[in-house]
Design a protein around this motif. Structure first.
Motif, short mmCIF file in Angstrom:
data_model
loop_
_atom_site.label_atom_id
_atom_site.label_comp_id
_atom_site.label_asym_id
_atom_site.label_seq_id
_atom_site.Cartn_x
_atom_site.Cartn_y
_atom_site.Cartn_z
N HIS A 36 0.66 -1.11 0.03
CA HIS A 36 -0.03 -0.49 -0.15
C HIS A 36 1.42 1.54 -0.11
O HIS A 36 0.62 1.65 -0.81
CB HIS A 36 -0.82 0.02 1.25
N TYR A 37 2.02 1.52 0.88
CA TYR A 37 2.47 2.51 1.03
C TYR A 37 4.01 2.68 -0.30
O TYR A 37 3.89 4.22 -0.45
CB TYR A 37 3.88 2.26 1.98
N TYR A 39 1.91 1.88 -3.25
CA TYR A 39 1.74 2.84 -4.58
C TYR A 39 1.99 4.83 -4.24
O TYR A 39 1.53 5.12 -5.06
CB TYR A 39 0.11 2.38 -4.07
N ARG A 40 2.13 4.90 -3.05
CA ARG A 40 2.33 6.26 -2.90
C ARG A 40 4.10 6.88 -2.85
O ARG A 40 3.69 8.18 -3.01
CB ARG A 40 1.90 5.95 -0.85
N ASN A 42 5.10 6.33 -5.75
CA ASN A 42 5.29 6.25 -6.94
C ASN A 42 6.27 7.22 -7.98
O ASN A 42 6.51 7.09 -9.73
CB ASN A 42 4.19 6.47 -8.19
N GLU A 92 -3.14 -4.73 -2.50
CA GLU A 92 -3.05 -5.60 -1.07
C GLU A 92 -3.95 -5.50 0.15
O GLU A 92 -4.28 -5.24 0.74
CB GLU A 92 -2.19 -4.22 -0.95
N MET A 120 -9.37 0.24 2.38
CA MET A 120 -7.72 0.92 2.20
C MET A 120 -8.03 0.56 0.42
O MET A 120 -7.26 1.77 -0.17
CB MET A 120 -7.39 -1.22 1.80
N LEU A 121 -9.31 0.95 -0.40
CA LEU A 121 -9.82 1.50 -1.62
C LEU A 121 -9.83 2.61 -0.81
O LEU A 121 -9.43 3.49 -2.38
CB LEU A 121 -10.80 0.76 -1.89
N SER A 123 -8.95 4.31 1.20
CA SER A 123 -7.62 5.53 1.38
C SER A 123 -7.01 6.06 -0.10
O SER A 123 -6.28 7.03 -0.24
CB SER A 123 -6.92 4.48 2.85
N ARG A 124 -7.15 4.93 -0.56
CA ARG A 124 -6.15 4.57 -2.13
C ARG A 124 -7.04 5.84 -2.68
O ARG A 124 -6.27 6.39 -3.68
CB ARG A 124 -5.94 3.65 -3.26
N GLU A 127 -5.79 9.17 -1.48
CA GLU A 127 -4.32 9.49 -1.77
C GLU A 127 -4.07 9.91 -3.31
O GLU A 127 -3.25 11.07 -3.64
CB GLU A 127 -3.64 8.24 -1.72
N GLU A 128 -5.14 9.67 -4.67
CA GLU A 128 -5.13 9.35 -5.82
C GLU A 128 -5.44 10.79 -6.00
O GLU A 128 -4.69 11.56 -6.58
CB GLU A 128 -5.85 8.69 -6.44
#
Length: 200
Positions: A36-37, A39-40, A42, A92, A120-121, A123-124, A127-128
């Motif tokens: 997950h981290y 992904y952040r 990138n 993840e 988690m979704l 959260s992603r 962040e996106e």
């Protein structure tokens, strides 16, 4: 129980089986969190490489722990190949282990997993959105800087026309033509800048 707490919780026991179960769960959640981290991160190649290496190391440890666990008497067998396959996925999602299916709080393990995946979704997606907003702000600033440069050049050309003092090789008609082109050049960025201001 809080979803995130559930994802990282485990009942440590003095028995080898219980200890291995806890170790497997801990490694699994650790890998999940690092993916997950990752992904952040990138936009940071060096940091991504370190995280990727750490994930690979923990995957090996996890497989080794599962193999040890499967050798224990009275252990619920874990399909190592299936675990490796799931770990290869980019998502993840947290693992569900055989011993976790015997829940003690009245809530289905599948319900917990589904809820965790949704957390988690979200959260992603959050962040996106932050990444997109940051990119939009940077793009807007680029457009504003570009417009400012063109407007500065337009002001210079305007002075040429008003004073009749042209640089070598320039004529009045040439200056007017350049001014026309510069005005057209600012039209698009000005529209985009207005759109950016409305959406950022």
């Amino acid at each position: 129980m809080d979803v995130k707490q559930w994802a990282s919780s485990g009942n440590a026991t003095a028995s080898p089986v219980g200890g291995l179960q806890l170790s497997i769960e801990t490694l699994s959640v650790s890998i999940c969190q690092k993916k997950h981290y990752l992904y952040r991160q990138n936009d940071r190649n060096k940091r991504r490489q370190k995280i990727t290496q750490k994930i690979a190391q923990e995957k090996k440890r996890l497989v080794a722990e599962i193999q040890r666990y499967n050798q224990q008497p009275n252990a619920d067998p874990v399909d190592t190949n299936l675990v490796v396959q799931q770990l290869s996925n980019k998502a993840e999602e947290i693992m569900i282990w055989p011993w976790q299916e015997q829940n003690t709080d009245g809530v289905s393990i599948f319900t917990k997993k589904k809820l965790f995946d949704q957390v988690m979704l979200v959260s992603r997606l959050t962040e996106e959105r932050q990444i997109l907003v940051k990119e939009m702000i940077q793009h807007c600033q680029y457009l504003k800087d570009s417009i400012a440069k063109v407007q500065s050049l337009m002001a210079t050309v305007s002075v040429w026309t008003q004073t009749g003092s042209y640089p070598n090789g320039f004529t009045e008609d040439g200056s007017k033509g350049l001014m026309c082109l510069l005005k057209k050049k600012t039209a698009g960025p000005q529209t985009e800048t207005a759109d950016c201001s409305m959406h950022v």
